[in-house]
Scaffold this active site. Structure first.
Site, PDB file in Angstrom:
ATOM      1  CG  HIS A  14     -29.263 -19.635 -19.605  1.00  0.00           C
ATOM      2  ND1 HIS A  14     -30.473 -19.008 -19.526  1.00  0.00           N
ATOM      3  CD2 HIS A  14     -28.712 -19.542 -18.374  1.00  0.00           C
ATOM      4  CE1 HIS A  14     -30.657 -18.556 -18.299  1.00  0.00           C
ATOM      5  NE2 HIS A  14     -29.591 -18.867 -17.585  1.00  0.00           N
ATOM      6  NE  ARG A  25     -32.258 -23.589 -14.901  1.00  0.00           N
ATOM      7  CZ  ARG A  25     -31.239 -22.799 -15.166  1.00  0.00           C
ATOM      8  NH1 ARG A  25     -31.447 -21.581 -15.585  1.00  0.00           N
ATOM      9  NH2 ARG A  25     -30.020 -23.234 -15.001  1.00  0.00           N
ATOM     10  NE  ARG A  40     -26.406 -17.090  -8.499  1.00  0.00           N
ATOM     11  CZ  ARG A  40     -25.795 -16.186  -7.767  1.00  0.00           C
ATOM     12  NH1 ARG A  40     -25.851 -14.924  -8.100  1.00  0.00           N
ATOM     13  NH2 ARG A  40     -25.138 -16.535  -6.694  1.00  0.00           N
ATOM     14  CB  THR A  41     -32.557 -18.109 -14.097  1.00  0.00           C
ATOM     15  OG1 THR A  41     -31.180 -18.373 -14.247  1.00  0.00           O
ATOM     16  CG2 THR A  41     -33.158 -17.804 -15.439  1.00  0.00           C
ATOM     17  CE  LYS A  98     -52.136 -34.153  -9.646  1.00  0.00           C
ATOM     18  NZ  LYS A  98     -53.080 -33.056  -9.879  1.00  0.00           N
TER      19      LYS A  98
END
Lengths: 140, 304
Positions: free
Chosen positions: B132, B104, B54-55, B83
């Site tokens: 958030h 995120r 969604r975000t 890596k």
């Protein structure tokens, strides 16, 4: 009473709460110092009953921030040519860098190497600090 | 001035700065065609170290609707993270390619760390259970749209108030507005943390374990999901997940102009029958999320 010779140049950390002396000794890294260092424990004190005391005969500048964190009631005496130059009362630092560790296991500082992580004082009474990254409170 | 700033946590922006963003979002909602090329030749890096469809879609859609372009990843295993590259090196490198970064990450404080080294604005799209901020902006824009103001509302927040970062951010953001009252509705085990309550005037909130008792008083009912991933014990999760369910019967006790919000996705805390109620605005909320992200991108890039 044990006699310790007068300090010519250096620092005397006085009025350390009995039992805190070794903690301060370790945190300042005094065991790695080549200079003369004396840690006295349980010294009789009129004001405190018993106290710890540290004398350091040195030229180098020590970062004393950690002192305020462990025991904000200590007095630091700066001595030069055998004479007391100035006396400093310590207090809890507003910002601490590189001494505290975040207690939050989900904090990014647990996963990436961050040496300069800052903690901001949020409560003088409880000596609690806030992690700059995850806001978790922690104390020394 | 918001140009060049980062958005790591919602309270970093003053109320008047938030108002700038909301005002622009209003204009975009009214005439989206006026903004469809404003980000032409601008590139957004979308760094999703954990999945959040969604975000990610909301940010991608926002940038594309502004005429900009998006590069990035949504699976860290396909990136240089696999890596062993440090976040510092990643962000310094990526900053050279793009105009703005959205990140995120499952660990708390990651966006803040990256913002220290980034050469372009960084937007926190969620850092574990911590912050958030664009969800908070979405919530504020939704309230402002339906209630015409952000002042003097009684906000009932219901569900997992202990682990719900959306709730924590919303409370922190809304308590700055005059006349806000809160009702915290949760089971004993999932009560709002002490540090959030410490921010509030003791007369401005109350706590209860009953949704029925509180619903009639609310101007805004903010429902939240009990999140499985925040629980160590599956038994505890199952015991608490169905504690509050909003049904049409409960909606009968609510004010005529109350609005029901939810950050989505919902599990079963709102019965599907409630979706038809005109007071249920949670699906519109997602659209406001895209608009507010459009406004935020424009402001941080200094394009208006």
């Amino acid at each position: 009473m044990i006699n310790v010779s007068r300090l010519k140049k250096g620092i005397v950390i006085d009025h350390i709460e009995a039992g805190h002396g070794y903690k301060i000794f370790s945190q300042l890294g005094l065991d790695e110092l080549e200079d003369v260092v004396v840690l006295m424990r349980n010294v009789p004190s009129r004001k405190m009953g018993k106290k710890d005391l540290i004398k350091i005969e040195t030229d180098i500048n020590l970062d004393l921030t950690v002192l305020g964190l462990i025991d904000p009631n200590v007095t630091v005496n700066f001595v030069e040519d055998g004479v007391l130059l100035r006396k400093e009362k310590l207090q809890l630092p507003e910002v601490v860098e590189g001494i505290l560790e975040c207690k939050n296991p989900r904090c990014i500082s647990k996963y990436q190497k961050i040496d300069d992580i800052k903690f901001y004082l949020i409560d003088r009474k409880t000596k609690e600090y806030r992690c700059e990254y995850c806001d978790t409170t922690t104390s020394f | 001035m918001l140009k060049g700033r980062h958005l790591i946590e919602p309270s970093e922006f003053r109320i008047d700065e938030l108002e700038e963003i909301f005002g622009l979002a209003d204009s975009i909602i009214q005439k989206p065609e006026n903004y469809s090329e404003i980000c032409k030749n601008k590139l957004l890096a979308s760094l999703f170290y954990e999945p959040s469809t969604r975000t990610k879609f909301s940010f991608d859609a926002a940038m594309l609707r502004l005429g900009g372009q998006v590069i990035g990843f949504s699976d860290p295993n396909t990136s240089s993270v696999a890596k062993g590259e440090t976040l510092k090196d990643t962000i310094i490198t990526i900053s050279n390619y793009v105009d703005i970064v959205v990140v995120r990450h499952p660990q708390e404080g990651t966006a803040k760390l990256m913002s220290k080294y980034a050469l372009v604005p960084v937007i926190n799209a969620g850092d574990g259970g911590h912050q958030h901020p664009t969800q908070t902006l979405t919530d504020l824009l939704t309230i402002r749209h339906y209630k015409k103001s952000l002042k003097n509302h009684c906000i009932a927040v219901c569900g997992d108030l202990k682990f719900g970062r959306t709730i924590h951010s919303l409370v922190k953001a809304m308590h700055r507005y005059e006349g806000t009252k809160f009702i915290f509705i949760s089971p004993e085990e999932l009560r709002i943390p002490r540090y959030i309550k410490d921010l509030l005037d003791p007369d401005s909130y109350r706590e209860t374990t009953s949704l029925d008792e509180a619903i009639g008083e609310a101007d805004i009912l903010y429902m939240s999901r009990v999140q499985r991933e925040r629980f160590v014990s599956e038994y505890e999760y199952l015991r608490l997940k169905d504690y509050f369910i909003l049904t049409p019967e409960k909606m009968l006790m609510a004010k005529e102009d109350m609005i029901v919000m939810h950050p989505l996705p919902r599990v079963n805390e709102i019965a599907e029958e409630v979706d038809d109620d005109k007071r249920a605005v949670y699906f519109h909320q997602a659209k406001f999320g895209m608009y507010v992200r459009m406004a935020l991108i424009i402001k941080l890039l200094g394009l208006e």
